[in-house]
Design an enzyme around this catalytic site. Sequence first.
Site, PDB file in Angstrom:
ATOM      1  N   SER A 221      23.868  82.254 -23.923  1.00 31.51           N
ATOM      2  CA  SER A 221      24.969  82.618 -24.793  1.00 31.51           C
ATOM      3  C   SER A 221      24.659  83.932 -25.523  1.00 31.51           C
ATOM      4  O   SER A 221      24.396  84.941 -24.870  1.00 31.51           O
ATOM      5  CB  SER A 221      25.222  81.451 -25.749  1.00 31.51           C
ATOM      6  N   ASP A 436      33.960  78.236 -18.558  1.00 33.29           N
ATOM      7  CA  ASP A 436      33.315  78.437 -19.858  1.00 33.29           C
ATOM      8  C   ASP A 436      34.243  79.232 -20.767  1.00 33.29           C
ATOM      9  O   ASP A 436      34.531  80.400 -20.487  1.00 33.29           O
ATOM     10  CB  ASP A 436      31.998  79.192 -19.657  1.00 33.29           C
ATOM     11  N   HIS A 464      29.815  75.233 -21.408  1.00 32.54           N
ATOM     12  CA  HIS A 464      29.133  76.463 -21.817  1.00 32.54           C
ATOM     13  C   HIS A 464      27.675  76.399 -21.388  1.00 32.54           C
ATOM     14  O   HIS A 464      26.924  75.550 -21.869  1.00 32.54           O
ATOM     15  CB  HIS A 464      29.252  76.601 -23.331  1.00 32.54           C
TER      16      HIS A 464
END
Length: 493
Positions: A221, A436, A464
């Site tokens: 991320s 995502d 995610h």
Amino acid sequence: MRLATLAALLLAAAACSTGSDEPSSAEPAPDTPPASADNTPEAGFPAGWTPARPEWGECARAAGPGMQCATLEVPLDWQAPDGAQIELELARRPASGDRIGSLLSNPGGPGGSGIEYLQWAPFSDAAAERFDLVSWDPRGVGESTPIECDDSVPAFEALDSSPDDEAERVALESAAATVAADCEAAEGEMLAHVHTADVARDLEAIRLALGGEPLNYLGFSYGTHIGQQYAELFGGNIRAMVLDGVVDPSQAFEEFLLGQTAAFDAVFSAQAAQCAAVGAGPCGVDDLAAAYDTLSTRVEQSPVEADGGSVGPSELATAALYTGYQTDGWSSLGPALGEALDGDASELRRLAESYRDLADYGPYAAVVCTDSQRPTDHATYREFEARAVDVSSRFGAAIANEMLPCATWGAEPQGEARALSAPDAAPILVVGNTGDPATPIENARAVAAALDSGQLLEVDMDGHTAYGSNRCASAAIDDYLIDLVLPPAGQGC
């Protein structure tokens, strides 16, 4: 929306993994010679600066079996290395077998704690056998020198994030300005030095402190942004790098959040379709979208009671958006909506609080508000919110206004958004999930194309990040990190 991919979220996703379960065939990566220190003044890293070696010992707070912690001192301002210093708290789990080196990781955020993340040991047995697993609390976070200015955040988050009239809007703007002012008063000097490039230089300091071995890095991320910045500055020092759930640094503040808005809206529609397919029994409501809209109208008039408080418009939107991070978010959101329509919004409130617990707001905003150009007054911010609402009438205002304190933030943006090519870097494996919403697949595609050595692995799944959630992707990531073997170009999971 926050990009944190903390261990609890990963483990929840792992229990419900989707996509291919078959490991991929693989081909050798290009030979990569041992890296030497590439610490040039052009990289903003002081020539000749040498960190102290970590003194590993017990961790100050609860830690998993075998974990060790240490403190590393680095400059607050990398342009003034002899000036004020801050502390970075590191943690590691020594390799259990034939050691290759250290594998550094960052769980995202901004504001996520690497030490908390490592405590859950979310790595494969193969990775834990071959690497010292190392993470850290980035500057401003947790056990490192922290940014602490969250006292006024709950009052801001409790207000309607999709204001319906001028009074509600002024109240929201006033509360957001208070958050920004409190952070400037408490952490003014620190706020100017948490840009992602500063964190990337901290990563190089950690690599040197660990002995200067070539870097192995797994970023999730927001951690993918750190990885790209590191590769741009210190590409020659990399052995292997994997980016999972990818931030595109070419997207400035508004473009990034508008992309998230479209992706979360699409995921919500997919959740509604999944609920319709399984029926009201498993889903908890007859029609997910209709249930959400009915409850949204209701909480605009009066909050619904819940354990520990209530649920208003902000909590409702936050709960729904949080379930978008999951591979089967409908199974959490549908029953929570059904219970709230019956008068008990406790589960919706728990979902909203779970999202807000991913990362402290102060360090999160400190990075987001300074990493690229953003609206710098409330009038301009209102125009941005309107564009977000055009993208998603349900979620646009909530996503935009989560970052409303940026409109009056006390530190200036540190640069322009731009694609990074990292011309000196070893191969970089770029992993993106097709469903995502936090880091849409378009980000991974763009980053893989921009990086000179990028190779894309698309994973056909919701949620995610993929490592630990999809066996095919996890195997491909381990193959590269351990054996420097990439999946064939163009192959997905």
